[in-house]
Scaffold this motif. Structure first.
Motif, PDB file in Angstrom:
ATOM      1  N   VAL A 116       0.883  -1.165   0.000  1.00 47.04           N
ATOM      2  CA  VAL A 116       0.000   0.000   0.000  1.00 47.04           C
ATOM      3  C   VAL A 116       0.920   1.215   0.000  1.00 47.04           C
ATOM      4  O   VAL A 116       1.614   1.477   0.978  1.00 47.04           O
ATOM      5  N   ARG A 117       0.950   1.957  -1.108  1.00 52.25           N
ATOM      6  CA  ARG A 117       1.917   3.032  -1.292  1.00 52.25           C
ATOM      7  C   ARG A 117       1.264   4.261  -1.919  1.00 52.25           C
ATOM      8  O   ARG A 117       0.175   4.174  -2.495  1.00 52.25           O
ATOM      9  N   VAL A 118       1.989   5.373  -1.856  1.00 50.71           N
ATOM     10  CA  VAL A 118       1.544   6.595  -2.523  1.00 50.71           C
ATOM     11  C   VAL A 118       2.352   6.827  -3.790  1.00 50.71           C
ATOM     12  O   VAL A 118       2.356   7.926  -4.340  1.00 50.71           O
ATOM     13  N   SER A 119       3.024   5.796  -4.273  1.00 56.96           N
ATOM     14  CA  SER A 119       3.766   5.880  -5.533  1.00 56.96           C
ATOM     15  C   SER A 119       3.476   4.636  -6.359  1.00 56.96           C
ATOM     16  O   SER A 119       3.259   3.549  -5.810  1.00 56.96           O
ATOM     17  N   MET A 120       3.456   4.808  -7.667  1.00 56.07           N
ATOM     18  CA  MET A 120       3.217   3.684  -8.565  1.00 56.07           C
ATOM     19  C   MET A 120       4.396   2.712  -8.497  1.00 56.07           C
ATOM     20  O   MET A 120       5.528   3.116  -8.225  1.00 56.07           O
ATOM     21  N   PRO A 121       4.142   1.424  -8.770  1.00 53.25           N
ATOM     22  CA  PRO A 121       5.224   0.445  -8.683  1.00 53.25           C
ATOM     23  C   PRO A 121       6.201   0.560  -9.839  1.00 53.25           C
ATOM     24  O   PRO A 121       5.938   1.215 -10.853  1.00 53.25           O
ATOM     25  N   GLU A 122       7.338  -0.103  -9.648  1.00 55.45           N
ATOM     26  CA  GLU A 122       8.275  -0.236 -10.738  1.00 55.45           C
ATOM     27  C   GLU A 122       7.614  -1.053 -11.846  1.00 55.45           C
ATOM     28  O   GLU A 122       6.624  -1.717 -11.620  1.00 55.45           O
ATOM     29  N   ARG A 123       8.188  -0.959 -13.036  1.00 55.44           N
ATOM     30  CA  ARG A 123       7.636  -1.755 -14.128  1.00 55.44           C
ATOM     31  C   ARG A 123       7.704  -3.225 -13.772  1.00 55.44           C
ATOM     32  O   ARG A 123       8.687  -3.698 -13.225  1.00 55.44           O
ATOM     33  N   GLY A 124       6.673  -3.961 -14.102  1.00 56.81           N
ATOM     34  CA  GLY A 124       6.676  -5.377 -13.796  1.00 56.81           C
ATOM     35  C   GLY A 124       5.275  -5.947 -13.808  1.00 56.81           C
ATOM     36  O   GLY A 124       4.297  -5.242 -14.064  1.00 56.81           O
ATOM     37  N   PRO A 125       5.166  -7.240 -13.497  1.00 57.49           N
ATOM     38  CA  PRO A 125       3.867  -7.922 -13.544  1.00 57.49           C
ATOM     39  C   PRO A 125       3.036  -7.640 -12.295  1.00 57.49           C
ATOM     40  O   PRO A 125       2.875  -8.495 -11.432  1.00 57.49           O
ATOM     41  N   PHE A 126       2.496  -6.431 -12.197  1.00 55.62           N
ATOM     42  CA  PHE A 126       1.724  -6.043 -11.018  1.00 55.62           C
ATOM     43  C   PHE A 126       0.308  -5.625 -11.411  1.00 55.62           C
ATOM     44  O   PHE A 126       0.080  -5.115 -12.498  1.00 55.62           O
ATOM     45  N   LYS A 127      -0.603  -5.845 -10.488  1.00 53.73           N
ATOM     46  CA  LYS A 127      -1.940  -5.277 -10.576  1.00 53.73           C
ATOM     47  C   LYS A 127      -2.003  -4.106  -9.604  1.00 53.73           C
ATOM     48  O   LYS A 127      -1.570  -4.228  -8.460  1.00 53.73           O
ATOM     49  N   VAL A 128      -2.556  -2.980 -10.057  1.00 54.50           N
ATOM     50  CA  VAL A 128      -2.588  -1.762  -9.249  1.00 54.50           C
ATOM     51  C   VAL A 128      -4.021  -1.255  -9.157  1.00 54.50           C
ATOM     52  O   VAL A 128      -4.733  -1.197 -10.161  1.00 54.50           O
ATOM     53  N   ARG A 129      -4.424  -0.898  -7.941  1.00 55.53           N
ATOM     54  CA  ARG A 129      -5.751  -0.336  -7.729  1.00 55.53           C
ATOM     55  C   ARG A 129      -5.640   0.894  -6.836  1.00 55.53           C
ATOM     56  O   ARG A 129      -4.917   0.874  -5.832  1.00 55.53           O
ATOM     57  N   THR A 130      -6.332   1.959  -7.213  1.00 52.15           N
ATOM     58  CA  THR A 130      -6.325   3.178  -6.399  1.00 52.15           C
ATOM     59  C   THR A 130      -7.353   3.034  -5.274  1.00 52.15           C
ATOM     60  O   THR A 130      -8.522   2.740  -5.522  1.00 52.15           O
ATOM     61  N   LEU A 131      -6.904   3.258  -4.036  1.00 48.92           N
ATOM     62  CA  LEU A 131      -7.762   3.040  -2.864  1.00 48.92           C
ATOM     63  C   LEU A 131      -8.291   4.334  -2.246  1.00 48.92           C
ATOM     64  O   LEU A 131      -9.242   4.293  -1.469  1.00 48.92           O
ATOM     65  N   GLY A 132      -7.664   5.453  -2.539  1.00 47.89           N
ATOM     66  CA  GLY A 132      -8.095   6.697  -1.914  1.00 47.89           C
ATOM     67  C   GLY A 132      -7.065   7.781  -2.129  1.00 47.89           C
ATOM     68  O   GLY A 132      -6.156   7.643  -2.964  1.00 47.89           O
ATOM     69  N   THR A 133      -7.203   8.855  -1.380  1.00 52.26           N
ATOM     70  CA  THR A 133      -6.316  10.010  -1.517  1.00 52.26           C
ATOM     71  C   THR A 133      -5.790  10.425  -0.149  1.00 52.26           C
ATOM     72  O   THR A 133      -6.556  10.549   0.807  1.00 52.26           O
ATOM     73  N   LEU A 134      -4.483  10.613  -0.074  1.00 53.34           N
ATOM     74  CA  LEU A 134      -3.847  11.092   1.148  1.00 53.34           C
ATOM     75  C   LEU A 134      -3.569  12.583   0.971  1.00 53.34           C
ATOM     76  O   LEU A 134      -2.776  12.986   0.121  1.00 53.34           O
ATOM     77  N   ARG A 135      -4.219  13.407   1.791  1.00 50.44           N
ATOM     78  CA  ARG A 135      -4.055  14.853   1.675  1.00 50.44           C
ATOM     79  C   ARG A 135      -3.283  15.400   2.875  1.00 50.44           C
ATOM     80  O   ARG A 135      -3.249  14.777   3.946  1.00 50.44           O
ATOM     81  N   HIS A 136      -2.679  16.553   2.685  1.00 48.59           N
ATOM     82  CA  HIS A 136      -1.808  17.148   3.684  1.00 48.59           C
ATOM     83  C   HIS A 136      -2.313  18.524   4.095  1.00 48.59           C
ATOM     84  O   HIS A 136      -3.117  19.148   3.392  1.00 48.59           O
ATOM     85  N   ALA A 137      -1.825  18.992   5.241  1.00 47.24           N
ATOM     86  CA  ALA A 137      -2.181  20.314   5.745  1.00 47.24           C
ATOM     87  C   ALA A 137      -1.047  20.819   6.633  1.00 47.24           C
ATOM     88  O   ALA A 137      -0.050  20.123   6.855  1.00 47.24           O
ATOM     89  N   LEU A 138      -1.221  22.039   7.146  1.00 49.54           N
ATOM     90  CA  LEU A 138      -0.200  22.670   7.986  1.00 49.54           C
ATOM     91  C   LEU A 138      -0.656  22.658   9.440  1.00 49.54           C
ATOM     92  O   LEU A 138      -1.804  23.001   9.742  1.00 49.54           O
ATOM     93  N   TYR A 139       0.250  22.262  10.347  1.00 53.39           N
ATOM     94  CA  TYR A 139      -0.089  22.107  11.764  1.00 53.39           C
ATOM     95  C   TYR A 139       0.898  22.862  12.641  1.00 53.39           C
ATOM     96  O   TYR A 139       2.058  23.074  12.275  1.00 53.39           O
ATOM     97  N   LEU A 140       0.402  23.230  13.828  1.00 48.37           N
ATOM     98  CA  LEU A 140       1.221  23.960  14.792  1.00 48.37           C
ATOM     99  C   LEU A 140       0.803  23.560  16.196  1.00 48.37           C
ATOM    100  O   LEU A 140      -0.344  23.172  16.429  1.00 48.37           O
ATOM    101  N   SER A 141       1.734  23.677  17.128  1.00 45.95           N
ATOM    102  CA  SER A 141       1.433  23.378  18.533  1.00 45.95           C
ATOM    103  C   SER A 141       0.374  24.328  19.065  1.00 45.95           C
ATOM    104  O   SER A 141       0.463  25.550  18.886  1.00 45.95           O
ATOM    105  N   GLY A 142      -0.632  23.785  19.750  1.00 45.81           N
ATOM    106  CA  GLY A 142      -1.669  24.611  20.351  1.00 45.81           C
ATOM    107  C   GLY A 142      -1.122  25.556  21.399  1.00 45.81           C
ATOM    108  O   GLY A 142      -1.630  26.670  21.563  1.00 45.81           O
ATOM    109  N   GLU A 143      -0.071  25.146  22.098  1.00 40.92           N
ATOM    110  CA  GLU A 143       0.526  26.008  23.112  1.00 40.92           C
ATOM    111  C   GLU A 143       1.179  27.235  22.476  1.00 40.92           C
ATOM    112  O   GLU A 143       1.125  28.342  23.033  1.00 40.92           O
ATOM    113  N   ILE A 144       1.788  27.049  21.324  1.00 40.66           N
ATOM    114  CA  ILE A 144       2.417  28.166  20.629  1.00 40.66           C
ATOM    115  C   ILE A 144       1.352  29.183  20.218  1.00 40.66           C
ATOM    116  O   ILE A 144       1.535  30.400  20.322  1.00 40.66           O
ATOM    117  N   ILE A 145       0.211  28.679  19.750  1.00 41.11           N
ATOM    118  CA  ILE A 145      -0.877  29.577  19.346  1.00 41.11           C
ATOM    119  C   ILE A 145      -1.394  30.356  20.551  1.00 41.11           C
ATOM    120  O   ILE A 145      -1.638  31.569  20.483  1.00 41.11           O
TER     121      ILE A 145
END
Length: 271
Positions: A116-145
């Motif tokens: 289970v990866r966020v990158s396509m496999p190397e060339r070869g005899p593989f079956k690949v299925r997309t399972l979802g999307t991993l999204r990112h955001a920006l975070y900070l310590s609540g104490e700093i805020i």
């Protein structure tokens, strides 16, 4: 095995074949032309035996045996392991070996049955299925805020050997980026640095939203978004134990698609 044992066995193999398979140098071993030819032949033989083994296992009525799953530590710990007891109750004869090394497990060498990866496999005899999307955001310590200290902070950096990673490149392109006195080489390090108030952390929502003490500052819109792939060998999908685990992973990621996409806030909250 130890390097000495491996070196001795390679030397014995070369002696028996009458061919030099490896070119030795102070920096390591490299395959010779003869070595590459032998490797290609051995790979075909190994794939043939794997296909035979898979066909025999497919005839079994009850899924049984070990399935090696290569994935990230976060997907394993936060999504798959919490749902594993129900799966094992249904398939008590299946064992799952999670491989969460930082470096990707080479599928060509069959060191894992599926990945289970966020990158396509190397060339070869593989079956690949997309399972979802991993999204990112920006975070900070609540104490700093709370203390109002965030104005002087930048995005936490990544170590030099990690700067080719998509997340590291995205962090360096952020408007808050500046040369940092602290750089780390793992997501765990990013989380720890953010919790310590050293700066903003550019994190997958799956991690940042479920880390105590961190607050989402911005995103996930316009932040890094990566497809999540399920990768299997062509000849393994019909093996009952592998098919059962693949379906378990598919269902688990479907259940948590909102967590992966940052649509559900966990322990923290939006700023």
């Amino acid at each position: 095995m130890s390097p000495a044992t491996l070196s001795r066995r390679l030397a014995n193999l070369e002696f028996e074949l009458g061919q030099l398979l490896f070119a030795r140098s102070p920096t390591g071993y490299a395959l010779t032309k003869e070595g590459r030819v032998l490797l290609e032949s051995c790979t075909s033989i190994e794939n043939g035996f794997s296909a035979l083994s898979s066909s025999l296992e497919a005839a079994a009525e009850e899924p049984t045996g070990t399935v090696r799953v290569a994935t990230s530590e976060n997907i394993a710990n936060l999504i798959l392991l919490p749902r594993l007891p129900n799966f094992l109750a249904r398939y008590p004869l299946i064992n799952i070996d999670f491989q969460t090394d930082v470096q990707p497990v080479p599928l060509h060498a069959r060191e894992a049955d599926l990945a289970v990866r966020v990158s396509m496999p190397e060339r070869g005899p593989f079956k690949v299925r997309t399972l979802g999307t991993l999204r990112h955001a920006l975070y900070l310590s609540g104490e700093i805020i709370s203390d109002g200290q965030e104005i002087n902070l930048g995005v936490i950096g990544w170590s030099e050997n990690c700067q080719s990673l998509p997340i590291a490149r995205a962090a360096m392109a952020h408007r808050y980026w500046r040369e940092s006195s602290v750089r780390v080489s793992s997501l765990k390090g990013q989380v720890a640095a953010a919790q310590a108030g050293l700066g903003y952390a550019y994190l997958p929502c799956l991690v940042g939203d479920h880390t105590p003490g961190l607050v989402r500052i911005d995103g996930p819109e316009n932040y890094l978004s990566q497809d999540i792939y399920l990768i299997l060998h062509d000849d393994s999908i019909e093996v009952p134990r592998i098919r059962a685990v693949a379906n378990f992973i598919r269902d688990s990621l479907h259940e948590t698609k909102d967590m992966l996409a940052g649509s559900i806030i966990g322990m923290g909250s939006d700023a």
